[in-house]
Each structure stands twice: as structure tokens, then as C-alpha cells.
Scaffold this motif. Sequence first.
Motif, short mmCIF file in Angstrom:
data_model
loop_
_atom_site.label_atom_id
_atom_site.label_comp_id
_atom_site.label_asym_id
_atom_site.label_seq_id
_atom_site.Cartn_x
_atom_site.Cartn_y
_atom_site.Cartn_z
N ALA A 91 27.31 67.44 64.31
CA ALA A 91 27.90 66.88 63.09
C ALA A 91 27.19 67.43 61.87
N HIS A 92 25.86 67.48 61.90
CA HIS A 92 25.10 68.02 60.77
C HIS A 92 25.40 69.50 60.56
N GLN A 93 25.55 70.24 61.64
CA GLN A 93 25.91 71.65 61.52
C GLN A 93 27.25 71.83 60.82
N LYS A 94 28.15 70.90 61.04
CA LYS A 94 29.49 70.97 60.45
C LYS A 94 29.56 70.30 59.08
N GLY A 95 28.41 69.84 58.58
CA GLY A 95 28.37 69.26 57.25
C GLY A 95 28.80 67.82 57.17
N MET A 96 28.76 67.11 58.29
CA MET A 96 29.13 65.69 58.31
C MET A 96 27.90 64.84 58.66
N ARG A 97 27.76 63.73 57.97
CA ARG A 97 26.65 62.83 58.20
C ARG A 97 27.03 61.76 59.23
N ILE A 98 26.01 61.11 59.80
CA ILE A 98 26.24 60.04 60.78
C ILE A 98 25.65 58.73 60.26
N ILE A 99 26.47 57.70 60.26
CA ILE A 99 26.06 56.34 59.87
C ILE A 99 26.18 55.45 61.09
N LEU A 100 25.11 54.75 61.43
CA LEU A 100 25.13 53.84 62.58
C LEU A 100 25.32 52.40 62.14
N ASP A 101 26.05 51.67 62.95
CA ASP A 101 26.23 50.23 62.76
C ASP A 101 25.00 49.54 63.34
N ILE A 102 24.38 48.67 62.57
CA ILE A 102 23.22 47.94 63.06
C ILE A 102 23.49 46.44 62.91
N VAL A 103 23.18 45.68 63.95
CA VAL A 103 23.45 44.24 63.96
C VAL A 103 22.12 43.52 64.05
N VAL A 104 21.68 42.94 62.94
CA VAL A 104 20.36 42.30 62.94
C VAL A 104 20.42 40.83 62.49
N ASN A 105 21.61 40.28 62.36
CA ASN A 105 21.72 38.83 62.18
C ASN A 105 21.49 38.12 63.50
N HIS A 106 21.84 38.79 64.61
CA HIS A 106 21.75 38.19 65.93
C HIS A 106 21.52 39.27 66.98
N THR A 107 21.09 38.85 68.14
CA THR A 107 21.02 39.74 69.30
C THR A 107 21.87 39.14 70.41
#
Length: 560
Positions: A91-107
Motif C-alpha cells: 500500500a505504501h509503495q502505491k502511495g496509499m496509507r493504512i488506518i487501523l480501527d482500534i477499540v479501547v472502550n472495551h475488550t
Amino acid sequence: MNQIQKDWWRTATIYQIYPKSFCDSADKGIGDIKGIISKLDYLKTLGIDAIWLTPIYQSPMIDNGYDISDYYTINPDFGCMADFDLLLEIAHQKGMRIILDIVVNHTSTAHQWFKSALGNKDSEYRDYYIWKDPINAQAPTNWQSKFGGNAWALDEKTNQYYLHLFAKEQADLNWENPKVRDEVKDIISFWAEKGVDGFRLDVINLISKQQDYQNDYQGDGRRFYTDGPRVHEYLQEISDAVFNQYGSVTVGEMSSTSLEECQQYSSLDGKELSMVFNFHHLKIDYQNGEKWTETPFDFLQLKSIFNHWQQGMSGKGWSALFWCNHDQPRIVTRLGNDQEYRVESAKMLATSLHMMQGTPYVYQGEEIGMTNPGYTSIEQYRDLESINMYDIMRHQQGKSEQDVLAILAQKSRDNSRTPIQWNSEKHAGFTNGTPWLQVAENYPDVNVEQALKDENSVFYYYQRLIALRKEVAVITTGDYTDLAPEHAQLFCYRRRSDQQTLICINNYYAESVEYALPAELAVAKGKYILGNYPGLLTDDVACLVKLRPYECRVLLFEHQ
């Protein structure tokens, strides 16, 4: 890092991937990371700047990954860490960034922290969660879970209740405990060190609870934990320690929030978050605030909400712009006409959103005009919330089967979770196995392969919208004025800066209508830069604009 690089997201468009339904590389019926990698060229062709992935961590999948049992491990359903590292690299090679979903209100209750805490008051992790004694042999408060039922579950061994604002398998973390906050910093730092470019923070405005834990005799309890007393303090702590250190873009999902709170969450000083999701504009088909009803949308309310947020956030904060996501029905079914004018209404709805100030998010399949699947049986649904509400509406509220299924067909989260329709082959080319969720029946006609062959498709229209945001500065910087707030059919607004004026005109209905341009523009030299019917991109701008069903037009005036 210069300011343009730092604030790349202001002119960006972000594409949301729900991995389970995107592309299956292994014929198991579930999408995976290798499937995403195989489609990166497609996303590059669309022109998006970043990909947001909903949770890919280890999880029992009670709530489709929003119940995380190990923050440091990839769910084997989706692949392994090597697959993720490869995705990040390509993705970085193709000029696109990566955003991850993070869940920290609960496990997840399957997380090792909770497993240690359950039944053991002496566990070092007991105070990672929120425990209360029963009151009169009942739950400590009358708060309701977002998924139905009481928000407290009993640990019989210790005779204490733990809080779960969502499913009982999703235990809320105790952010009052500084060790919890340190764990969150470590988790986010781990992924940022890998090169992840940003984070989408799930229900992040619920992390601070009012500490007296009162019963709510006016509502479902949310006023005691929404935008809670220490939420801004916590976000500034995490931002200072992690986000600002790595230059991470952050978007906060805001549940039942206010404009004033979001101005602070996304303040331009960068102390908390880059931008915020709010959902008020997607409650315009809720009857008296109740989601689980079959209700037409309130068009005037929709325009009023957009006006409130566009004007209120301008110069003070930054919004994420979106119609669809993994929790919302398909917009072309919801507000458009997915039968007679599917292509026209999909383009119009996209235009009316993308010409506003903020960062647009495109949800997978939206760019080809995917629709709700129109399921006709409860057996077709997989969403926990939908199944729970089916039982409540049928057996507690006494609604008929027909009525309940009609409500689900309009409101269920599974409406947006059906597999991506890649082609007209079996299961829409999503998998050679049996898909985890049934594909919408219109896939032979509505699919990526067809869209790429048709120069007038919804896909190429989205491609143009994404490009325009980078070409026309007023889309990013201009102020916002609703030009026809009381018009029963037209959504027409103006964006204006010192250099440019943009007019976005949208017919939200199947009846033709006329609109007269504002008098001061009648003598100005303008041009059409976008429209969803052919033959409009000329410099011949008439004072009286005649709009066909679901037609939209965008006009640009350069100031002398």
C-alpha cells in the motif's frame, strides 16, 4: 514533516474496508488480508489516499471484531502478521496509507485481562474493568446496553457486576486506572512503530464514565458516560504520548455527541484528534429518535443538521464526511432510489456530501452503487444487534413477522455487510466457497467488472469527485451556506472563499424541479465542473437551472 504532509488528510479521501466482506483469497467464505492486497490496484485506480480497515485483531467475532481478545495478534481468519506487513508495504509503495480501527472502550471477555479478572477480586487485572456490587440483589444501575437489555452482567463467583455498554462479551475498560491508559499507549505504539499511518478510534467518547453510577430515570444511561468528565484529559494524554509522536492521523467515532464537544475533540490545535465521525445526519429516518422503525427520512432535518455541523465546525474543528459504513445501511437504498434511478441517485448523494468541508470516507461498494440486499428471512441475518432486536420486537413488543422484517430490511447493519460484488460469477466473485453472509441478488448487474467497463458508471464518478477535492481549493477551505433550507426537494449550498465560489445543487427526489441561481451569480462568469447527467460540463451557465430526477450540478465561479 511540513504542514502539507502533516495535514494530508484535509484534501484526502479515505476508503473503508470491512475485511470479512471484501475479498476472499482462500475460498473459505470470509474475506482476508491477501484478498485486500489483490485489490490494491483497483483502489489506486479509484484514487483514494488511505484505507481504513475495521478490526483485524484476534477476536471471538461476537461483534464482528469489535470484541478484541488480543491487540497484538492478527485474527487467523484474516491471515497472519506477515500478511499485514506485506499489505502495509505494498500500500505504501502505491502511495496509499493504512488506518487501523482500534477499540479501547472495551475488550472481549475472552481477553486474558478479563479472564484473569473474572471470579478473582485479587487479580492484578480486576481493576482494568468496571465492577460494582448489586443493589437489592439487582444490577447496580438501570443503564441499557446499546445491543439491548441491561448493561451489567453478573460475575457469580464474586457476586459483582461488570459493565458492558455493548454485548455482554464486551467488557468496558476502566480508564480511571492509569495502568489501562498505559496499556492503550503501548498497543497503539506497537502498530505505529510498524508504520501504520493512523487510527480510527471506536466509540472513543464513551471511555470516561461519571463515577457516581446513578440510575437514569430519563433515558438509557448514556448521559452518564457520553462525553464523560475526563474524556478530553484522556485523549490529550494519549495524543501527546503517542499520536503526536508518530504523526498519526486520528478519527474518533462519536456516539450521541454534540457539536461543542466535537469542536474540542478535533480542535485545529491538534491536541486531541484529527477529525470526528458524528451520526446525527443518519438519524433522520428514526421515528422519535428510535432506530428500529420503518420511517421515511426527514429531508428538511437532514439539511438543517448538515448546516449546523458545517457552519459550526468551520475554523474550529474537522469532520469526517460519510454516508455509509459497516454499521449503516446502503445510502442509495436509504435516501436514493435503488430501483429506477440507482445510478443517478448514487451519484447525486455522493456529490451532495463530497462538496462539503471535511474528509470524505467511501465505504466499500459505495463507489459502484451497491444496495441493501432486501433479505426476507431472519435466517439470512448474522448481525448480533439485528438478531437481538428481532427477538425483542417479535416477542416483547408483539410486532408481526412482516413488520419486523421490513424494519430490518431498512435498518440492519447487515445491509452494508454483504460481500463486495466484484463480477457476475457465482457469489459475485467474492469467494469460491460459501460466503459468510449472502450476496445481494442484484450482483449480476451491479458489480465492479461492469462498472469499470462503463465510462458513465458510479465508479468513475467517484473517481472524479476524489480528484476534484485536490483540484478545487474552495472545497477544503470555503465557508458554507445553505441556499434553500426550506425547499422541500432541493439541497443547494454555497461554498465560498476569497478566490472561489462553488454552488452544489442536488435534487433529492424523482420529480423534476427548477432552481434560480442567486442574483449576484447571475452576472458572474462560472462553469459547470460536475454533473450526473451527460452533456452538462460547459461554460454556459443559465440563471434558471432545470433539474431532472435525482440530478445534481456543481458550478464554480472564479473571483476576479
